[in-house]
Design a protein around this motif. Structure first.
Motif, PDB file in Angstrom:
ATOM      1  N   SER A  91      12.081   9.277   0.370  1.00  0.00           N
ATOM      2  CA  SER A  91      12.088   8.587  -0.916  1.00  0.00           C
ATOM      3  C   SER A  91      11.267   7.310  -0.895  1.00  0.00           C
ATOM      4  CB  SER A  91      13.534   8.265  -1.328  1.00  0.00           C
ATOM      5  OG  SER A  91      14.118   7.326  -0.435  1.00  0.00           O
ATOM      6  N   ALA A  92      10.967   6.796   0.293  1.00  0.00           N
ATOM      7  CA  ALA A  92      10.174   5.571   0.417  1.00  0.00           C
ATOM      8  C   ALA A  92       8.751   5.854   0.865  1.00  0.00           C
ATOM      9  CB  ALA A  92      10.841   4.609   1.397  1.00  0.00           C
ATOM     10  N   GLY A  93       8.361   7.120   0.924  1.00  0.00           N
ATOM     11  CA  GLY A  93       7.018   7.466   1.376  1.00  0.00           C
ATOM     12  C   GLY A  93       6.040   7.652   0.233  1.00  0.00           C
ATOM     13  N   TYR A  94       4.779   7.860   0.590  1.00  0.00           N
ATOM     14  CA  TYR A  94       3.706   8.062  -0.394  1.00  0.00           C
ATOM     15  C   TYR A  94       2.886   9.307  -0.045  1.00  0.00           C
ATOM     16  CZ  TYR A  94       4.318   3.127  -1.723  1.00  0.00           C
ATOM     17  OH  TYR A  94       4.835   1.927  -2.149  1.00  0.00           O
ATOM     18  N   ALA A 120       6.142  -3.169  -0.302  1.00  0.00           N
ATOM     19  CA  ALA A 120       5.510  -3.826   0.853  1.00  0.00           C
ATOM     20  C   ALA A 120       6.161  -3.340   2.147  1.00  0.00           C
ATOM     21  CB  ALA A 120       5.644  -5.337   0.727  1.00  0.00           C
ATOM     22  N   GLY A 121       5.345  -3.191   3.172  1.00  0.00           N
ATOM     23  CA  GLY A 121       5.878  -2.775   4.456  1.00  0.00           C
ATOM     24  C   GLY A 121       4.835  -2.072   5.303  1.00  0.00           C
ATOM     25  N   GLY A 163      10.032   1.582  10.883  1.00  0.00           N
ATOM     26  CA  GLY A 163      11.076   0.605  11.098  1.00  0.00           C
ATOM     27  C   GLY A 163      12.089   0.561   9.972  1.00  0.00           C
ATOM     28  N   ASP A 164      12.273  -0.641   9.393  1.00  0.00           N
ATOM     29  CA  ASP A 164      13.292  -0.853   8.378  1.00  0.00           C
ATOM     30  C   ASP A 164      12.780  -0.600   6.966  1.00  0.00           C
ATOM     31  OD1 ASP A 164      15.067  -1.596  10.350  1.00  0.00           O
ATOM     32  OD2 ASP A 164      14.530  -3.723  10.225  1.00  0.00           O
ATOM     33  N   ASN A 165      11.516  -0.127   6.820  1.00  0.00           N
ATOM     34  CA  ASN A 165      10.980   0.106   5.478  1.00  0.00           C
ATOM     35  C   ASN A 165      11.801   1.127   4.716  1.00  0.00           C
ATOM     36  OD1 ASN A 165       9.029  -1.527   6.414  1.00  0.00           O
ATOM     37  ND2 ASN A 165       7.310  -0.146   6.109  1.00  0.00           N
ATOM     38  N   GLY A 166      12.274   2.167   5.415  1.00  0.00           N
ATOM     39  CA  GLY A 166      12.992   3.227   4.743  1.00  0.00           C
ATOM     40  C   GLY A 166      14.434   2.864   4.540  1.00  0.00           C
ATOM     41  N   THR A 189      -0.480  -1.712   6.741  1.00  0.00           N
ATOM     42  CA  THR A 189       0.518  -2.610   6.158  1.00  0.00           C
ATOM     43  C   THR A 189       0.182  -2.854   4.699  1.00  0.00           C
ATOM     44  OG1 THR A 189       0.943  -3.744   8.259  1.00  0.00           O
ATOM     45  CG2 THR A 189       1.557  -4.901   6.237  1.00  0.00           C
ATOM     46  N   ILE A 190       1.131  -2.586   3.824  1.00  0.00           N
ATOM     47  CA  ILE A 190       0.965  -2.901   2.407  1.00  0.00           C
ATOM     48  C   ILE A 190       1.609  -4.264   2.174  1.00  0.00           C
ATOM     49  CG2 ILE A 190       1.547  -2.240   0.044  1.00  0.00           C
ATOM     50  CD1 ILE A 190       1.572   0.643   0.899  1.00  0.00           C
ATOM     51  N   PRO A 191       0.816  -5.308   1.908  1.00  0.00           N
ATOM     52  CA  PRO A 191       1.373  -6.659   1.753  1.00  0.00           C
ATOM     53  C   PRO A 191       1.979  -6.871   0.368  1.00  0.00           C
ATOM     54  CG  PRO A 191      -0.991  -6.702   1.435  1.00  0.00           C
ATOM     55  CD  PRO A 191      -0.652  -5.290   1.794  1.00  0.00           C
TER      56      PRO A 191
END
Length: 230
Positions: free
Chosen positions: A154-157, A169-170, A227-230, A207-209
């Motif tokens: 759900s947090a991917g592209y 961001a992440g 890491g903790d992005n998801g 890295t997406i700032p």
């Protein structure tokens, strides 16, 4: 006895008749067309025999077919478990075998199980890109052991272009990139913040700032949070 004058008379009569038909064919055709024309066009469209019935103005062309009520979901043999019925709820069109719909969900779970054994990121990427369809309801009811895959997906592209509120961001890593994998991250006024390509097919991290306003990916298949992005 033969009567030559009768044969000659018959020829004259037939010739006269054919001439009369020829001289009146064009006018007669026009008269028939004139008569047939109004009759063919009279009346409302679609009212004639064999014409399609007029469309129901209340019917929606995009409306889904009616579904089998949950309390009527029964297999040809045996019974459905509670979780299976929850998965099938509002998913089985009338006239379809519920067991066939259930099999589709179970096949989704089987495929995820197989991909996890091969490579976990590939399994998540298949959900991100939609290669594995309807993974969320199947996992929620039929294979809850894969919930973490759906959550991370759900947090991917997948490949594409994303702007503003679509961005998170992440740190991200691509999945099974092709040799034509390329990406670009831009900020305000289209300023290039980061870009690159992978002509060797090796995986890359980006890295997406917070300052990012757009992110475009082509040929990289999917990007998954680290890491903790998801």
């Amino acid at each position: 006895m033969r009567y030559p004058f009768l044969a000659g008379a018959a020829v004259v009569v037939m010739t006269a008749a054919l001439a009369a038909c020829g001289s009146s064919s064009s006018d007669g055709g026009k008269e028939q067309a004139a008569v047939a024309g109004p009759a063919a066009s009279s009346g409302p469209a679609g009212a004639g025999p064999g014409s399609p019935a007029p469309a129901d103005p209340k019917a929606s062309p995009t409306s889904e077919p009616p579904k089998i009520p949950s309390d009527e979901l029964t297999p040809a043999t045996g019974t459905f478990s509670k979780k299976q019925k929850e998965y099938l709820a509002d998913r089985v069109p009338k006239g379809m075998d519920p067991a066939a719909v259930l099999q589709t969900g179970q096949e989704t779970c089987d495929r995820l199980t197989y991909l996890v054994k091969v490579d976990r990121d590939t399994a998540v990427g298949a959900i991100v890109t939609g290669e594995i369809t309807d993974a969320k309801p199947a996992v929620e009811h039929l294979c809850v052991q894969h919930e973490d895959l759906v959550e991370r997906a759900s947090a991917g592209y997948p490949d594409g272009t994303y702007e503003d509120k679509q961005l998170r961001a992440g740190r991200y890593r691509d999945v099974t990139p092709t040799r034509t994998c390329s990406w670009q991250i831009t900020g305000a006024n289209g300023k290039d913040l980061a870009s690159g390509s992978s002509d060797d097919g090796k995986r890359t991290a980006i890295t997406i700032p917070q300052a990012a306003r757009a992110f475009t990916s082509t040929g990289c298949y999917a990007w998954l949070p680290e890491g903790d992005n998801g």
